[in-house]
Write a protein that holds these residues in place. Structure first.
Motif, PDB file in Angstrom:
ATOM      1  N   LEU A   5       1.716  -4.490   4.419  1.00 51.82           N
ATOM      2  CA  LEU A   5       0.959  -3.670   5.075  1.00 51.82           C
ATOM      3  C   LEU A   5      -0.455  -3.728   4.725  1.00 51.82           C
ATOM      4  O   LEU A   5      -0.864  -3.546   3.714  1.00 51.82           O
ATOM      5  N   ILE A   6      -1.201  -3.920   5.762  1.00 55.58           N
ATOM      6  CA  ILE A   6      -2.665  -4.186   5.645  1.00 55.58           C
ATOM      7  C   ILE A   6      -3.203  -3.035   6.176  1.00 55.58           C
ATOM      8  O   ILE A   6      -3.360  -2.547   7.122  1.00 55.58           O
ATOM      9  N   PRO A   7      -4.245  -2.372   5.176  1.00 52.43           N
ATOM     10  CA  PRO A   7      -5.004  -1.327   5.549  1.00 52.43           C
ATOM     11  C   PRO A   7      -6.049  -1.593   6.851  1.00 52.43           C
ATOM     12  O   PRO A   7      -6.600  -2.478   6.752  1.00 52.43           O
ATOM     13  N   THR A   8      -6.316  -0.583   7.510  1.00 51.18           N
ATOM     14  CA  THR A   8      -7.115  -0.764   8.687  1.00 51.18           C
ATOM     15  C   THR A   8      -8.350  -1.588   8.284  1.00 51.18           C
ATOM     16  O   THR A   8      -8.782  -2.432   9.015  1.00 51.18           O
ATOM     17  N   PRO A   9      -9.174  -1.118   7.411  1.00 53.94           N
ATOM     18  CA  PRO A   9     -10.381  -1.933   7.240  1.00 53.94           C
ATOM     19  C   PRO A   9     -10.332  -3.156   6.736  1.00 53.94           C
ATOM     20  O   PRO A   9     -11.161  -4.065   6.791  1.00 53.94           O
ATOM     21  N   LEU A  10      -9.242  -3.556   6.067  1.00 49.74           N
ATOM     22  CA  LEU A  10      -8.951  -4.869   5.771  1.00 49.74           C
ATOM     23  C   LEU A  10      -8.494  -5.961   6.698  1.00 49.74           C
ATOM     24  O   LEU A  10      -8.404  -7.234   6.764  1.00 49.74           O
ATOM     25  N   ARG A  11      -8.100  -5.462   7.866  1.00 53.64           N
ATOM     26  CA  ARG A  11      -7.556  -5.998   9.119  1.00 53.64           C
ATOM     27  C   ARG A  11      -8.355  -7.179   9.540  1.00 53.64           C
ATOM     28  O   ARG A  11      -7.979  -8.071  10.090  1.00 53.64           O
ATOM     29  N   ASP A  18      -2.008  -5.850  11.314  1.00 50.48           N
ATOM     30  CA  ASP A  18      -1.779  -4.684  10.524  1.00 50.48           C
ATOM     31  C   ASP A  18      -0.529  -5.078   9.430  1.00 50.48           C
ATOM     32  O   ASP A  18      -0.510  -4.266   8.549  1.00 50.48           O
ATOM     33  N   SER A  82       2.359  -2.685  -0.122  1.00 49.72           N
ATOM     34  CA  SER A  82       1.320  -1.845   0.627  1.00 49.72           C
ATOM     35  C   SER A  82       0.163  -1.869  -0.400  1.00 49.72           C
ATOM     36  O   SER A  82       0.241  -1.800  -1.640  1.00 49.72           O
ATOM     37  N   ILE A  83      -0.977  -2.022   0.260  1.00 48.98           N
ATOM     38  CA  ILE A  83      -2.314  -2.023  -0.596  1.00 48.98           C
ATOM     39  C   ILE A  83      -2.914  -0.618  -0.756  1.00 48.98           C
ATOM     40  O   ILE A  83      -3.316  -0.239   0.655  1.00 48.98           O
TER      41      ILE A  83
END
Lengths: 94, 141
Positions: A5-11, A18, A82-83
């Motif tokens: 799961l990629i956090p929003t700011p890293l997408r 996501d 998850s990160i």
């Protein structure tokens, strides 16, 4: 393949996805595959010395890998990574 | 710029005033359109700092993970973190900076004598050496 799961700011560094999939038998291998697929993520997650940044935590499903076997924690195809950042603070100096 | 809608703003202020003289913390969920972030939901989280919470807060990563899952379920984004500074300005302290992460907006609410006074939003860098001030709008601002 494990799901990450990629956090929003890293997408923005992961083709705006996501969730991505990556190969590997351990957390370390999955993260290595992730940053091979998306090299721009590497600078976000790792310091110049190649260590995970101090504020980066990795969870395997609901468990913090620091309390499992860290990078060597085995990963199965059905697992989700998850990160999650460490965040704290306060009005006074440290 | 980050804008906070009326309902989450009220919840954030109420949370910060209710925990006074201690610090509170929580997550902000909403939408992002380019440089513009709009906060639609506030999620109050536990201050997990062990010891006096009058000048410190700690977010449990697992709580943040739950907030991120809530954002995904709502088809929204985890935009930022908020916390309060009791009887202190809404600056980004050295402690805030050294325990920050560059991925989110950090909204700080100044609570003076138990009442909301002012707020600022900050964007720390990856090296945790500097935070830029971000334009912040809330309903009464």
């Amino acid at each position: 393949m494990a799901r990450i799961l990629i956090p929003t700011p890293l997408r923005q560094f992961a083709d705006k996805k996501d969730t991505v999939e990556a190969n590997g038998a351990t957390v370390g291998e999955v993260l290595a595959d992730l940053t091979t697929q998306y090299p721009n993520l590497r600078k976000q997650l790792y310091s110049d010395e190649g260590k995970l940044r101090s504020f980066v935590n990795v969870y395997l499903n609901d468990d913090d890998i620091r309390y499992l076997n860290k990078d060597a924690t085995p990963v199965a195809a059905a697992d989700t990574l998850s990160i999650v950042p460490s965040i704290a603070g306060g009005r006074k100096g440290i | 710029m980050i804008s906070i809608e009326r309902t989450p703003w009220r919840e954030m202020v109420n949370h910060a005033q209710a925990t006074y003289p201690n610090e509170c913390c929580g997550a902000m969920i909403g939408t992002i359109d380019g440089e513009n972030k709009n906060v639609v939901h506030a999620v109050a989280l536990d201050n997990a700092h062990e010891g006096s919470q009058a000048a410190r807060y700690v977010l449990r990563p697992e709580d943040l993970l739950r907030a991120d899952r809530e954002a995904r379920e709502r088809k929204m984004d985890l935009i930022g973190i908020y916390h309060s500074h009791p009887d202190c300005d809404a600056y980004f302290s050295e402690t805030d900076l050294k325990n920050s992460c560059p991925w989110y907006s950090f909204v700080v609410l100044s609570i003076q004598q138990g009442r909301f006074h002012h707020a600022n939003s900050w964007l720390p860098n990856a090296e945790q050496t500097h935070a830029d001030k971000e334009e912040l709008q809330w309903p009464e601002s």
